[in-house]
Scaffold this motif. Structure first.
Motif: not given
Ligand code: SF4
Ligand code: HEM
Ligand code: FES
Lengths: 273, 258
Positions: A177-185, A241-243
């Motif tokens: 389900a990870c959309i690669g948004c980068g919120a985790c970083v 934080a992860c959506p």
């Molecule tokens: S926050 Fe990280 S783990 Fe969650 S969807 Fe975005 S890139 Fe993927």
């Protein structure tokens, strides 16, 4: 038909709902190496039914009307599936609502008179392109290192050709389900990309199709991640934080698989499975 | 053979290994543990394993110190027992020294890995957020690990000077363990140092004793709910018992040697 009359058959104009008068404090930066600073903008008459990005669209239209430079921000699908939107909103990636990407955040989550602080995501590997837009190409480097399976891509195989226990398929799906948004970083006090990488690893490493390259993939993706990002100290801020609410359980799996990979990949060299 | 005496340049005339595996097999590699430790994930394994070793020591040290409440004779007997472990097999204090060596190694590695990871993490975000972060999950303990660690580290040096090496300004008698503790902790400032350091240790363990499970990949939906509880119980027990010693000496409950 005159321009002022509504087209026949079109829905009645929405009832003028509640609106907000907001102040935006937005990070403006002309380019990657230009110095940046916060600038304040008045945003009166914002409908509570707008999404956060629609609110920025309105502000940008007003800026263009005044011949001022609109605010650059990333967006694409606007339905929470592409991972292009970003934004640090009041100190939280994707804003105050849990499990929600910025494009799915609505202005009713804010109160009249609020000042909303909007900043780009900050990490060495995510350089600012302009204003609120950052380059997340570093994620592509991690996926290129092994986030795929090598198969003959002929016609689509029959569904259920490979039986997979439901619980395993579900776990892999949760990771996928990870959309690669980068919120985790963005959220991580260490600027670590462990949650993203662990999700990309888990969604293949848990499935039968991912087994042949499991350890090669794990070592390559983690090593690439470590060249570009910080290192996890288990704060758990990424998960919050992860959506897509990817759990940090996958980070534990990453750690376990990385140790195994380091051992197995050495053994594979002597043709020992 | 004629050809053999004039070897051709290998790059053009020998086939050599062609598959990726064969070429990788010839690549020079560091020993496994060193290569693993070079990675950040490897450093976290080392932090966790050395953390567990030090936790084992801290726990045993606490249990041993509870004998203070049984009086000088019991306490000093215990101190002497430590030197006598495995005595007919090993000479006196040898086993104790082996334990100490393991502990020193654990500390050095723990601090070295912590330092290495801190450097990596500072490089990963050279430009800080200009606005205030609103943390949701990261807690005070997890965000102050470096500081609580440094406080504990400095305290350990002080503690060794205080009660193992020279004493810190009171009449220190080598081997008179109970008397030394009592005389040292009678001083309010020293008692305060012991209390503050052990609170820092408690904070460090509140995050650390939870963190080890993630770092070592010990994640199982059936047991995950116990991990936070374990960390709270361990950190709480160590802190409460350790802080009780300076408080009880100050209160005059223990430590009257006469
Ligand atoms: S926050 Fe990280 S783990 Fe969650 S969807 Fe975005 S890139 Fe993927
Ligand atoms: C001597 C000075 C010390 C320093 C500088 C230090 C520093 C650190 C740092 C920076 C971390 C990483 C934080 C994280 O990953 O979130 C850590 C983790 C840890 N520390 Fe310490 N520490 C010290 C002493 C101790 C002591 C005395 C103990 C045990 C009683 C201990 C137990 C742990 C544990 C269990 C972890 C968790 C490891 C993991 O995340 O897997 N540390 N320490
Ligand atoms: S714009 Fe696609 S997820 Fe937000």
């Amino acid at each position: 038909m005159t321009a002022t009359e509504p087209l026949s058959g079109s829905p009645a104009p929405a009832a003028p709902g509640r609106t907000l008068n907001l102040t935006l404090r937005v990070w403006r930066q002309a380019g990657p190496d230009a110095p940046g600073a916060f600038e304040d903008y008045d945003a009166p008459g914002i409908s509570v039914d707008m999404s956060f990005l629609e609110m920025l669209d309105v502000v940008n239209e007003r800026l263009v009307e005044q011949s001022r430079e609109p605010i650059t921000f990333d967006h694409d699908c606007r339905e929470g599936i592409c991972g292009t939107c970003s934004l640090m909103i009041n100190g939280r990636p994707h804003g105050p609502q849990r499990g929600t990407a910025t494009c799915q955040l609505h202005m009713r989550k804010f109160a009249d008179g609020d000042t909303i602080v909007i900043e780009p995501w900050r990490a060495e590997a995510f350089p600012v392109v302009r204003d609120l837009a950052v380059d997340r190409g570093a994620f592509d480097r991690i996926v290129e290192a092994g986030g795929y399976i090598t198969v003959n891509s002929g016609s689509a195989p029959d569904a259920n050709l490979i039986p997979i226990p439901k619980s395993v398929a579900d776990a892999a799906f949760d990771a996928a389900a990870c959309i690669g948004c980068g919120a985790c970083v963005a959220a991580c006090p260490n600027g670590a990309a462990q949650l993203f990488t662990s999700a990309k690893l888990a969604h293949l490493n848990l499935l039968p199709q991912g087994q042949a390259e499991r350890y090669k993939r794990t070592e390559a993706m983690v090593d690439t991640m470590e060249e570009l990002f910080g290192s996890c100290t288990n704060h758990g801020e990424c998960e919050a934080a992860c959506p897509k609410e990817i759990p940090i359980d996958f980070i534990a799996l990453l750690n376990k698989d990385y140790l195994r990979a380091k051992l197995k990949n050495r053994r594979y060299l002597s043709r020992k499975p | 053979m004629a050809q053999a005496t004039t070897p051709a340049p290998s790059s053009t005339h020998t086939r050599g290994p062609v598959t990726g595996t064969a070429r990788d097999a010839n690549r020079k590699r560091a020993p496994f543990l060193i290569e693993f430790y070079r990675s950040a994930v490897g450093k976290k394994y080392v932090m966790a394993i050395t953390g567990i070793m030090i936790m084992g020591f801290v726990f045993a040290h606490m249990v041993g110190n509870v004998k203070m409440y049984l009086g000088p004779a019991e306490f000093d007997t215990y101190a002497e027992f430590l030197r006598q472990i495995l005595v007919p097999i090993f000479p006196r204090t040898l086993f104790l020294w082996l334990l100490r060596l393991g502990l020193i190694t654990a500390f050095v590695l723990h601090i070295h890995a912590a330092y290495g990871l801190t450097v990596i993490n500072h490089k990963a975000r050279p430009v800080k957020y200009a606005s205030k972060r609103d943390y949701v999950a990261a807690n005070y303990a997890s965000r102050t690990m470096r500081w609580s660690g440094i406080i504990v580290g400095l305290f350990i040096v002080f503690h060794l000077f205080d009660l193992s090496w020279t004493g810190t300004g009171f009449h220190y008698y080598r081997g008179a363990a109970y008397e030394n503790v009592a005389h040292s902790l009678e001083r309010p400032l020293v008692a305060l140092i012991y209390i503050v350091a052990n609170l820092a240790l408690g904070l460090h363990l509140f995050h650390g004793a939870w963190s080890i499970f993630q770092s070592l990949g010990w994640n199982n939906p059936r047991f995950n709910k116990w991990r936070r509880g374990f960390a709270i119980a361990f950190a709480g027990l160590i802190t409460v018992v350790n802080v009780s010693f300076p408080i009880m000496v100050q209160a005059g409950v223990v430590g009257h040697v006469g």
